[in-house]
Design an enzyme around this catalytic site. Structure first.
Site, short mmCIF file in Angstrom:
data_model
loop_
_atom_site.label_atom_id
_atom_site.label_comp_id
_atom_site.label_asym_id
_atom_site.label_seq_id
_atom_site.Cartn_x
_atom_site.Cartn_y
_atom_site.Cartn_z
N SER A 56 0.80 -1.23 0.00
CA SER A 56 0.00 0.00 0.00
C SER A 56 0.83 1.28 0.00
O SER A 56 0.26 2.38 -0.09
CB SER A 56 -0.94 0.01 1.20
N LYS A 59 0.19 3.89 -2.60
CA LYS A 59 -0.76 5.00 -2.47
C LYS A 59 -0.07 6.34 -2.30
O LYS A 59 -0.73 7.39 -2.41
CB LYS A 59 -1.72 4.72 -1.32
N SER A 116 -6.01 3.36 4.50
CA SER A 116 -5.38 2.68 3.36
C SER A 116 -6.43 2.04 2.46
O SER A 116 -6.26 0.92 1.97
CB SER A 116 -4.39 1.62 3.86
#
Length: 378
Positions: A56, A59, A116
């Site tokens: 993640s 991101k 997230s």
């Protein structure tokens, strides 16, 4: 064209020789890096260019493109974002968007930065680019513009996918770029908040990065975990005017991840200082524009310019030079127009790219004629 002047200190140099104990900063990480956010100076690194799954932390690039769209006026925080069936179908970390549900860009950013949210990331990708695949093309283009040689994205959220990878160094660079939008830490530095506040079922957000609560000065940026990537984190903290970025990848668990990142941050604040050459908004100089609708451009610092130095380093002989190209209209905003080099005595410490602060169109012949006549008789 060279302009020079003395400066309070700010340094970018190769990673310094390891100090006692420095090699143990991220012992359990597969890859790690510690970087000064202002200058990009590498303080410590370990396998920092190895291609690894970023989970993640992907991101960070998604948020960067959102912030750039906001800055450019293509997006507003109050804009509504419609959730497609595809966005709502994302697994893993999510804010449980329903198909057809609308949230503002502000709320989606909270969902990405704190929880997230894989679903929120895809919804924002579709808002900006129409489809996730088109947004991924934008991500890879931006990575190339930043010079990231060990990064390739296959999606907007970091779920496991073929040909989706990055490196600790590349993540630090994109994190540094994201931090040029200081308002992002309003989201990444928040520990908790709610979505759907006015509904019957408010959704509690708690930041996956626990350092923002437990480490003094920490205000971001992004955690990551998949079974392949293990535990990853790009963290940033600010103390006494020094902002640093610590990235670890492939940690065995959250406890070790947070402990090693804390150790990296502690080391940087104990050992280093920075001094500002230009504050954001300071006038750096001017450059003439041949045949432009304006005859010259005023160069204003878009962000702080500093050098990183070991604590106790004398700063009286720190100086800088602006080396600017001769410009001829048309000039496009953000096009490279030269560089600023910072020296300590005769030793170069770091250099910064200098970009055009605005576009300048080519002047018409009548304007140029009047300008020439004016200079002849002035």
């Amino acid at each position: 064209m060279i302009f020079g002047g003395p400066a309070a200190a700010y340094a970018k140099e190769p990673a310094p020789a390891p100090s006692p104990g420095q090699n143990d900063l991220a012992q359990s990480a597969r890859s790690a890096i510690l970087m000064d956010a202002d200058s990009g100076t590498i303080i410590y690194e370990k396998n920092s260019h190895e291609k690894l799954p970023p989970a993640s932390i992907t991101k960070v690039m998604t948020m960067l493109l959102v912030m750039e769209a906001l800055d450019e006026g293509r997006l507003k925080l109050s804009d509504k974002v419609l959730t497609s069936e595809y966005a709502a179908s994302m697994g893993g970390s999510q804010i449980f968007l329903e198909p057809g549900e609308e949230m503002t860009v502000d709320e989606m950013l909270k969902g990405i930065a704190l929880a997230s949210g894989n679903d929120a990331s895809v919804a924002m990708a579709e808002k900006i680019a129409g489809t996730e695949s088109s947004f991924v093309d934008m991500m890879n283009k931006r990575a190339a513009e930043l010079g990231l040689k060990n990064t390739h994205f296959a999606n907007a959220n970091g779920l496991p996918a073929e040909n989706h990878y990055s490196s600790a160094y590349d993540i630090a660079v994109m994190s540094r770029e994201l931090l040029k939008h200081p308002e992002i830490t309003k989201y990444t530095g928040m520990y908790q908040d709610y979505l759907r506040k006015s509904s019957e079922k408010p959704f509690w957000l708690v930041n996956t990065n626990k350092l923002v609560r437990f480490y003094s000065g920490a205000d971001g940026l992004k955690t990551g975990f998949t079974s392949e990537a293990k535990f990853c984190l790009t963290a940033t903290a600010l103390r006494d005017g020094l902002r640093v970025i610590a990235v670890v990848m492939g940690e065995p668990n959250t406890k070790t991840r947070n402990a090693e990142v804390s150790r990296m941050l502690d080391y940087s604040f104990a050992q280093y200082m920075n001094h500002t050459i230009f504050k954001k908004g300071d006038v750096m100089g001017t450059v003439k524009v041949e045949k432009g609708v304006v005859p010259e451009l005023k160069l204003t610092a878009k962000h702080p310019y500093s050098v990183l130095l070991k604590k106790g380093t004398p700063v009286k002989d720190i100086r800088y030079e602006l080396q600017l190209n001769s410009l001829k209209a048309p000039v496009t905003v953000n096009m490279p127009i030269g560089k600023m080099i910072v020296y300590q005595g005769d030793k170069p410490l770091t250099e910064f790219a200098v970009d055009a602060p605005q576009s300048v169109a080519r002047a018409g012949w009548w304007k140029l004629f009047k300008r020439t006549c004016g200079s002849l008789f002035s």
